[in-house]
Enzyme design. Structure first.
Site, PDB file in Angstrom:
ATOM      1  N   GLY A 145       0.650  -1.343  -0.003  1.00  0.00           N
ATOM      2  CA  GLY A 145       0.094  -0.001  -0.061  1.00  0.00           C
ATOM      3  C   GLY A 145       0.858   1.264  -0.110  1.00  0.00           C
TER       4      GLY A 145
ATOM      5  CB  SER B  70       0.690  -3.203  13.736  1.00  0.00           C
ATOM      6  OG  SER B  70       0.837  -1.745  13.972  1.00  0.00           O
TER       7      SER B  70
ATOM      8  CB  CYS C 112      -6.609   3.310   6.415  1.00  0.00           C
ATOM      9  SG  CYS C 112      -5.431   2.440   5.300  1.00  0.00           S
TER      10      CYS C 112
ATOM     11  N   GLY D 150      -3.763 -14.891   7.873  1.00  0.00           N
ATOM     12  CA  GLY D 150      -3.481 -16.335   7.751  1.00  0.00           C
ATOM     13  C   GLY D 150      -4.388 -17.330   8.094  1.00  0.00           C
TER      14      GLY D 150
ATOM     15  N   GLY E 235      -5.951 -16.149   4.305  1.00  0.00           N
ATOM     16  CA  GLY E 235      -5.676 -17.364   4.807  1.00  0.00           C
ATOM     17  C   GLY E 235      -5.400 -18.479   3.798  1.00  0.00           C
TER      18      GLY E 235
HETATM   19  C1  LIG Z   1       2.635  -7.953   6.778  1.00  0.00           C
HETATM   20  C2  LIG Z   1       1.352  -7.443   5.984  1.00  0.00           C
HETATM   21  C3  LIG Z   1       1.136  -6.117   5.481  1.00  0.00           C
HETATM   22  C4  LIG Z   1       0.150  -5.892   4.766  1.00  0.00           C
HETATM   23  N1  LIG Z   1      -0.121  -4.753   4.147  1.00  0.00           N
HETATM   24  C5  LIG Z   1      -1.303  -4.437   3.427  1.00  0.00           C
HETATM   25  C6  LIG Z   1      -1.443  -3.159   2.605  1.00  0.00           C
HETATM   26  O1  LIG Z   1      -0.471  -2.383   2.693  1.00  0.00           O
HETATM   27  N2  LIG Z   1      -2.500  -2.848   2.087  1.00  0.00           N
HETATM   28  C7  LIG Z   1      -3.551  -3.822   2.133  1.00  0.00           C
HETATM   29  O2  LIG Z   1      -4.660  -3.473   1.589  1.00  0.00           O
HETATM   30  N3  LIG Z   1      -3.421  -5.082   2.845  1.00  0.00           N
HETATM   31  C8  LIG Z   1      -2.669  -5.354   3.436  1.00  0.00           C
HETATM   32  N4  LIG Z   1      -2.400  -6.362   4.070  1.00  0.00           N
HETATM   33  C9  LIG Z   1      -3.303  -7.331   3.786  1.00  0.00           C
HETATM   34  C10 LIG Z   1      -3.212  -8.741   2.984  1.00  0.00           C
HETATM   35  O3  LIG Z   1      -3.057  -8.036   1.698  1.00  0.00           O
HETATM   36  C11 LIG Z   1      -4.339  -9.691   3.033  1.00  0.00           C
HETATM   37  O4  LIG Z   1      -5.526  -8.835   2.751  1.00  0.00           O
HETATM   38  C12 LIG Z   1      -4.639 -10.286   4.378  1.00  0.00           C
HETATM   39  O5  LIG Z   1      -3.430 -10.431   5.046  1.00  0.00           O
HETATM   40  C13 LIG Z   1      -5.356 -11.302   4.347  1.00  0.00           C
HETATM   41  O6  LIG Z   1      -4.835 -12.603   3.335  1.00  0.00           O
HETATM   42  P1  LIG Z   1      -3.540 -13.726   4.068  1.00  0.00           P
HETATM   43  O7  LIG Z   1      -4.254 -14.149   5.107  1.00  0.00           O
HETATM   44  O8  LIG Z   1      -3.339 -14.445   2.544  1.00  0.00           O
HETATM   45  O9  LIG Z   1      -2.403 -12.836   4.620  1.00  0.00           O
HETATM   46  C14 LIG Z   1      -1.029  -6.951   4.528  1.00  0.00           C
HETATM   47  C15 LIG Z   1      -0.892  -8.015   5.282  1.00  0.00           C
HETATM   48  C16 LIG Z   1       0.233  -8.432   5.978  1.00  0.00           C
HETATM   49  C17 LIG Z   1       0.312  -9.754   6.787  1.00  0.00           C
END
Ligand SMILES: Cc1cc2nc3c(=O)[nH]c(=O)nc-3n(C[C@H](O)[C@H](O)[C@H](O)COP(=O)(O)O)c2cc1C
Ligand SMILES: Cc1cc2nc3c(=O)[nH]c(=O)nc-3n(C[C@H](O)[C@H](O)[C@H](O)COP(=O)(O)OP(=O)(O)OC[C@H]3O[C@@H](n4cnc5c(N)ncnc54)[C@H](O)[C@@H]3O)c2cc1C
Ligand SMILES: Cc1cc2nc3c(=O)[nH]c(=O)nc-3n(C[C@H](O)[C@H](O)[C@H](O)COP(=O)(O)OP(=O)(O)OC[C@H]3O[C@@H](n4cnc5c(N)ncnc54)[C@H](O)[C@@H]3O)c2cc1C
Ligand SMILES: Cc1cc2nc3c(=O)[nH]c(=O)nc-3n(C[C@H](O)[C@H](O)[C@H](O)COP(=O)(O)O)c2cc1C
Ligand code: FES
Ligand code: FES
Lengths: 311, 258, 311, 258
Positions: free
Chosen positions: C49, C73, C133, C220, C247
């Protein structure tokens, strides 16, 4: 391992010998647990949710396992208010711990009837009001997502029932604070935070949802961070005393909730995997207090707010 | 807690697991155990996995299980090796009725439903006449299981879906077979297997006016009667398969009911 | 293992060679992944982002591990719009896969500026609008919890930007449908479902929250059931094409989302644990289609709705 | 993927883990590996655990780690036994500067911060004069680690918090000691340890006008520069400890910065 540490606590007007209660729907009506230990070892027992009329519950499969989680859709199988009073209450009266009766309804009137029915009974420590059920009139969204309805339900129950009333909130809301405040305004003595999160699993072999009802409520370790944060938020706003629950498997988990400001904790899914879990957790809390030179349980309640004061 | 004595494949994806309990236990045929398949440091997979008793050696507190690898829980279980400790609850559930004497009994098992019948057969064979009707997908699955029954005094009738071992067809063929049903007067039937098979058995028992009981399966979270995930509809109200079951009277069960 | 199966899919106007994209914040600006494979192996790449101005992000610790989950965070550490255009875009232009730029703001004006800034650039496949946000003016609640604000943001972005616009929803709402509809009314081409759930962890030794900011976003396997259900719900209401994420660790997980009706999937946390995860998942989907005699990816999209039609 | 060769306690809660990689790898001192501590069937614990290289045997592709049991990840790791396979990423990160020749170098390590200094010392001792200043809580932790250094040509200065081994006090005492600092002209320092120690070293280096570098720690989710969880504030902007680090110039690091 008796550390002679004072584990007493209270949830508003409800005095507890120790902070660990079993959560609704995961300890039946208490009877089965007596195979494992005396129920008075528990801080309290919150029995399976009852409804006005008996319900045979949802079709099976009613559960699905997910990563560190369990989705259930039991559908409130229960003997109904009268059945409960006739078949289960006599045993519960004989139990020497606080017994809370979890009530569920699909209309405002249901809650009123349940509260009125229980008001006439002896031997109940209080009522836990489950507002996570779908509101049939409201298009199936849970009552608990609408502060207005939470106020109304609490108010109805409060007027019918003099004893301890705890409202159990759903975590599935944009902002928990208005809901918590509504329960307080409705006259609740305490809040249980939280119920399950809506969740789903799909069987990729049959290409359809695993649960017969499609989706269900997610519990277990997976949801702990979510429920813990809600407890922390509600305590920060100093609304009502909180029973913290969601994913508590060990004493360490319970201590996180206590540090977040919960005055007692509920153990649900963990009891399903190990019926001794609530007792193990109680002992572990005493060990922690002892090891860290705390004199009693009260010293740690809410401590994370002081230490993380700038948050 | 139990110690793994052995955990070995019997066929593709089918394992025989033998464990020893430290303390004396008393196991009835038809009971089951609920097994934790992840380490202490992990909450995933979260739930225990229920497995029926395949065999029990009372003198040594040894219990055997036969399980098929279905998903990640049973796959995780297949990784345990001799010497590992296993967190097991049980025995759980009611078990089969075993106080028969001088009766002609049918034991009908399909697929993994054969598993609980072995300890049952051993338990009751001395005092009764047993006819075992066992069916499975193919020889690879059926033979290693059927071989266990060879040492006990039972009449063994086998079928496979593909005809690779025993007669071709389902268990219904074994029971429809002229040697059964009409000519011999059977007293009771024990059934365990997939729902369509139990449905067929239910009708057959009704027609033949034979009573019997089924060992049933449902997804279980607790195995201790706490959660109501295993409810089974019967004409006597809902029953918890982990507590009032897994064995229920065949005439009572309302298959596909809930 | 080339099964010659057609994995093509599209998210509204966005054509993808295959359905697996990397999720924002878990693949940087793409460069690091080139150590492992060619980026054109991916269906798409959704970069970290960006905000109008550069941000150094939140204090550390920025992550905490929970049961089958991760709370983060990061605080949107990023080089800002101009920095992105100068430092990262040139490389991204050279990449032969769809690149979506994730934009975040703390005011409506932020979103407008970002969309306008990106509208002038070549080589971008589209914008992903992160409405999770906190809205500084709105007391810190996420924009994405308010349908009205989601409409406004989408509308603003739409007016500034001609290309593909996907709005990424927060799962932390009582009811996702009105929010999804608002994004559609605002002119979005697709929805990404879902972002992280708010969560917290407390360190029982220091008695304070693990994350420097107190709480963070849970991702996750723990959240998969929650996000999957939201995808199913939104698809049922037939609002906009959906990118499903939350996840996804394996092909089986991705297939659940596709069966629920997602037209493509995002892989986040899994990529952190194994950078090859998106490729493994893509291959696994092809294997599944092959094994189950499907001719192409499209055949399984939404299949769980047909099979579980009565839900 | 690597095979566990051994995994044994060195002291209470401190383990030495030795693994062999199938393929040839090239490891620099100061680099680290990111280790999966749960089985394939499980997502809990979810994240890998970063561990520094303690020793490397290039000829056999063997890497050694020394780790302290802190939480459930390292506890799970301690249950791996010889023959198990371990899913390991690495080597990761930049590693220490190793192209010194004929220099007087200080290697200062506190607690588990001693770990990465061993392979470093072995790597550079032939061409340089090394002074090792190692501190830990007590003898039980320090002795087994310090013993490893006995075989290499280094000057070894030891301290423990409780005085049970070496002098009593922190590493600062070793460096303030008259044999160091003023009299000998040191060229460079490598530091690794808890933040207060690094803070003290930073001031000391500044005063003594010696340059140096630190190996730093931060919670890591990916170890591959993807997630920005490991950002470290420096006077040259944020650096990712897993990618631009974990070794950064001592003068650049803004401790407690973010
Ligand atoms: C370390 C980290 C940073 C993330 N940064 C952003 C971000 O900058 N913008 C955003 O829309 N989502 C962000 N996310 C959310 C992920 O894009 C995703 O929507 C979320 O982690 C759920 O998917 P997952 O379980 O496969 O990780 C972030 C997630 C993680 C773990
Ligand atoms: C009383 C009882 C006795 C059983 N005895 C045997 C036996 O002797 N041998 C054998 O091979 N199998 C037996 N089963 C079935 C066995 O429990 C399941 O195959 C197994 O739990 C699947 O787990 P998994 O992790 O491999 O599959 P997954 O699909 O990953 O399991 C996910 C979840 O679904 C549950 N589940 C999936 N399928 C079933 C099922 N058919 N029945 C119950 N729960 C299920 C699991 O327990 C778990 O909670 C028995 C089941 C019950 C209820
Ligand atoms: C580059 C690097 C090299 C390291 N080398 C070593 C070493 O050689 N020997 C050794 O004993 N330790 C080392 N550590 C610290 C080690 O990674 C942590 O102690 C370990 O991850 C703790 O995991 P746990 O599951 O036992 O603890 P938990 O508290 O259960 O871990 C929870 C989470 O926090 C993270 N975490 C907790 N403490 C730390 C920490 N101090 N640093 C980084 N992440 C942490 C874990 O990785 C995990 O994600 C190193 C850390 C880094 C970043
Ligand atoms: C099988 C099952 C049945 C439940 N039944 C009820 C119920 O009847 N009423 C209720 O308020 N909550 C019910 N719950 C929710 C739990 O009481 C608890 O709030 C939730 O599971 C989170 O706690 P846990 O993670 O410790 O299980 C049920 C949960 C489970 C797993
Ligand atoms: S499995 Fe919980 S009641 Fe039967
Ligand atoms: S740990 Fe992910 S960027 Fe360093």
């Amino acid at each position: 391992m008796d550390y002679k540490i004072d584990l007493k606590t209270e949830l508003g007007s409800l005095q507890l010998e120790s902070p660990v209660m079993t959560a609704s729907g995961t300890c039946g009506f208490g009877r089965e647990l007596t195979d494992f230990y005396e129920l008075n070892e528990l801080g309290g027992l919150i029995v399976k949710g009852i409804t006005v009329d008996p319900r045979e519950g949802n079709p099976t499969p009613r559960i699905a396992e997910t990563a560190a989680g369990l989705i259930n859709s039991i559908g409130l199988e229960n003997p109904g208010l009268d059945g409960f009073i006739k078949e289960e209450l006599p045993f519960l009266k004989s139990v020497n711990t606080k017994v809370l009766v979890n009530i569920s309804g699909h209309s405002l009137d249901d809650f009123k009837k349940l509260a009125a029915g229980l008001a006439k009974q002896e031997g109940i420590g209080g009522i836990e009001v489950n507002v996570s059920c779908p509101n049939i009139k409201g298009g199936g969204l849970a009552f608990g997502t609408d502060p207005e309805l939470v106020f109304k339900i609490t108010d109805l129950v409060r007027k019918e029932y003099n004893g301890f009333v705890m409202v159990k909130l759903t975590p599935n809301v944009s902002n928990i604070i208005p809901v918590a405040k509504s329960a307080a305004e409705g006259g609740a003595d305490a809040l249980a935070v939280a119920n399950t999160l809506p969740g789903m699993k799909i069987d990729i072999e049959s290409q359809s949802p695993v649960l017969a009802t499609g989706s269900g409520g997610l519990s277990g370790p997976a949801i702990k961070p979510v429920a813990l944060r809600l407890v922390y938020e509600i305590v920060k706003h100093d609304i009502l005393p909180v029973l913290g629950l969601g994913g508590i498997m060990t004493a360490d988990d319970a201590i996180e909730y206590l540090l977040a400001g919960a005055r007692a904790v509920g153990v649900g899914t963990a009891t399903l995997i190990d019926p001794y879990a609530p007792i193990r957790i109680k002992t572990g809390i005493a060990e922690y207090l002892n090891k860290n030179n705390f004199e009693n349980l009260q010293e740690i309640i809410g401590l994370a707010h002081k230490k993380g004061a700038n948050l | 807690m139990a110690k793994v004595l052995s955990n070995k494949p019997l066929a593709d994806k089918i394992f025989l697991l033998k464990v020893r309990f430290k303390d004396g236990i008393n196991v009835k045929p038809g009971q089951f155990f609920n097994i934790k398949v992840c380490s202490e440091e992990s909450y995933d997979p979260l739930l225990r996995r229920p497995l029926s008793v395949f065999d029990f050696d009372e003198d040594n507190n040894e219990v055997s299980f036969v399980y098929e690898i279905k998903g990640r829980g049973t796959r995780a279980l297949s990784n345990y090796i001799k010497g590992d400790s296993l967190d097991i609850h049980g025995p759980l559930g009611n078990g089969f009725t075993v106080d028969f004497n001088n009766k002609k009994l049918i034991l009908a098992g399909g697929g993994m439903g054969i598993v609980p019948l072995f300890y049952l057969a051993k338990y009751i064979e001395a005092n009764n006449d047993l006819t075992l009707c066992l069916g499975a997908a193919n020889k690879e699955v059926l033979k290693p299981l059927a071989d266990y029954f060879a040492n006990i005094a039972v009449e063994l009738k086998l079928s496979t879906d593909d005809g690779s071992f025993g007669s071709q067809g389902t268990i219904s063929c074994l029971l429809n077979n002229s040697s059964l049903g009409k000519e011999v007067e059977y007293d009771y039937l024990f059934g365990c297997g997939p729902e369509p098979m139990l449905g067929w058995l239910q009708s057959w028992l009704h027609e033949e006016e034979i009573s019997g009981e089924f060992s049933l399966e449902e997804r279980m979270a607790c195995g201790n009667g706490l959660c109501l995930s295993c409810s089974c509809k019967t004409n006597d109200g809902n029953k918890r398969l982990c507590k009032e079951g897994p064995v229920l009277p065949a005439s009572e069960v309302m298959l596909g009911g809930l």
